[in-house]
Design an enzyme around this catalytic site. Structure first.
Site, PDB file in Angstrom:
ATOM      1  N   LYS A 141      57.354  28.497  48.024  1.00 12.69           N
ATOM      2  CA  LYS A 141      58.696  28.775  48.476  1.00 12.69           C
ATOM      3  C   LYS A 141      58.761  29.952  49.479  1.00 12.69           C
ATOM      4  CE  LYS A 141      63.080  30.790  46.817  1.00 12.69           C
ATOM      5  NZ  LYS A 141      63.610  31.487  45.778  1.00 12.69           N
ATOM      6  N   ALA A 193      70.003  30.505  45.065  1.00 14.34           N
ATOM      7  CA  ALA A 193      70.536  31.958  45.091  1.00 14.34           C
ATOM      8  C   ALA A 193      71.920  31.797  44.910  1.00 14.34           C
ATOM      9  CB  ALA A 193      69.809  32.675  46.523  1.00 14.34           C
ATOM     10  N   GLY A 194      72.315  32.858  44.078  1.00 14.67           N
ATOM     11  CA  GLY A 194      73.902  33.033  44.259  1.00 14.67           C
ATOM     12  C   GLY A 194      74.374  32.453  43.165  1.00 14.67           C
ATOM     13  N   THR A 252      68.373  34.542  37.911  1.00 10.46           N
ATOM     14  CA  THR A 252      69.349  35.862  37.162  1.00 10.46           C
ATOM     15  C   THR A 252      70.356  35.445  36.356  1.00 10.46           C
ATOM     16  OG1 THR A 252      68.741  37.186  39.260  1.00 10.46           O
ATOM     17  CG2 THR A 252      70.538  38.013  37.628  1.00 10.46           C
TER      18      THR A 252
END
Length: 275
Positions: A109, A197-198, A220
């Protein structure tokens, strides 16, 4: 081939990346979990087949890094090393080469960061590093934005997968620019696209899948949840539901109401002489 044909052909085909068939459309990060056991339980609950690992964290971890690698081996999942924290093409290339030796894989990645506050990808540096690594035999998963020009250059550099962000890393804001993400999806109908992401809630992941994205990578939202294991299960279910909805074909959005019960032939009665 019209839009419906493209949608149906993409839905019917299994997810393949660099010639490898992937059963789960959820990719999971391994950072910030409360404990190794919770990480292991969350990975199992998510049913993921691919986990991302920060090369810098593991090379700096000494014996701790070795124990982590043993845990990943026991879980039987594929490792996707990432070049998180790299800010120049040279730094990212060197880190990727270290990852190939450490994890014995040519998958990487690729991250080249341009801004410390937003962690936005450096698109120029990303394309430069991708070209060098592709020539060296790497199979690259580039962390990019929804920019079409950058996407075309990454494909020309040798990338067969694109990983546009939904929102800045760790923000949990979901899909910030839905119009651009839909445009990217439509522009590259045959290219595996993974939202990276996000993502902050299972509904965000489901929405991405409903838009036709092929997979979602997140960290996360699971690792910092109150119960990471249950959250991993929730994301697995959301992604499965979103993909199923995409394959089934979502109804068209309308500006005006449309009755679900037909009114033609319905008898009307006049009570109390009212007209």
């Amino acid at each position: 081939m019209n839009a419906i044909d493209i949608q149906q052909s993409r839905a019917a085909a299994p997810l393949k990346v660099y010639g490898t068939s992937i059963g789960s459309r959820l990719l999971l990060g391994t950072a910030h979990y409360p404990s190794p056991q919770i990480l292991a339980d969350a990975v199992k609950a998510s049913r993921t087949e691919i986990v991302t690992v920060s090369v810098r964290r593991e090379t700096a971890g000494g014996r701790t890094g070795q124990r982590f690698w043993e845990l990943i081996r026991e879980l039987g999942v594929r490792v996707l090393p990432n070049t998180a924290g790299c800010r120049t093409p040279k730094e990212a290339i060197t880190t990727a080469q270290m990852a190939r030796e450490l994890f014995e894989t040519d998958w990487v990645k690729l991250e080249v960061i341009a801004n410390d506050d937003t962690l936005q990808p450096d698109l120029f540096g990303l394309v430069e590093a991708a070209r060098v690594l592709a020539e060296d035999g790497f199979k690259i998963f580039p962390y990019t934005t929804e920019d079409l020009g950058a996407a075309e250059r990454l494909m020309a550099a040798g990338c067969e997968v694109l990983m546009p962000w939904g929102a800045p890393i760790g923000t949990g804001r979901g899909l910030n620019n839905k119009y651009a993400l839909k445009t990217l999806r439509n522009y590259f109908p045959g290219v595996p696209l993974i939202i990276d992401a996000g993502i902050g809630a299972p509904s965000h992941a489901s929405e991405a899948m409903e838009m036709g994205y092929d997979a979602v990578l997140l960290n996360t939202a699971v690792s910092k949840a109150g119960d990471p294991v249950r959250m991993a299960k929730a994301f697995a279910a959301a992604i499965e539901a979103g993909r199923m909805a995409f394959e089934a074909g979502l109804m068209e959005v309308r500006d005006m109401a449309e009755p679900s019960t037909p009114v033609a032939g319905t008898p009307f009665f006049d009570f109390g002489g009212r007209r």
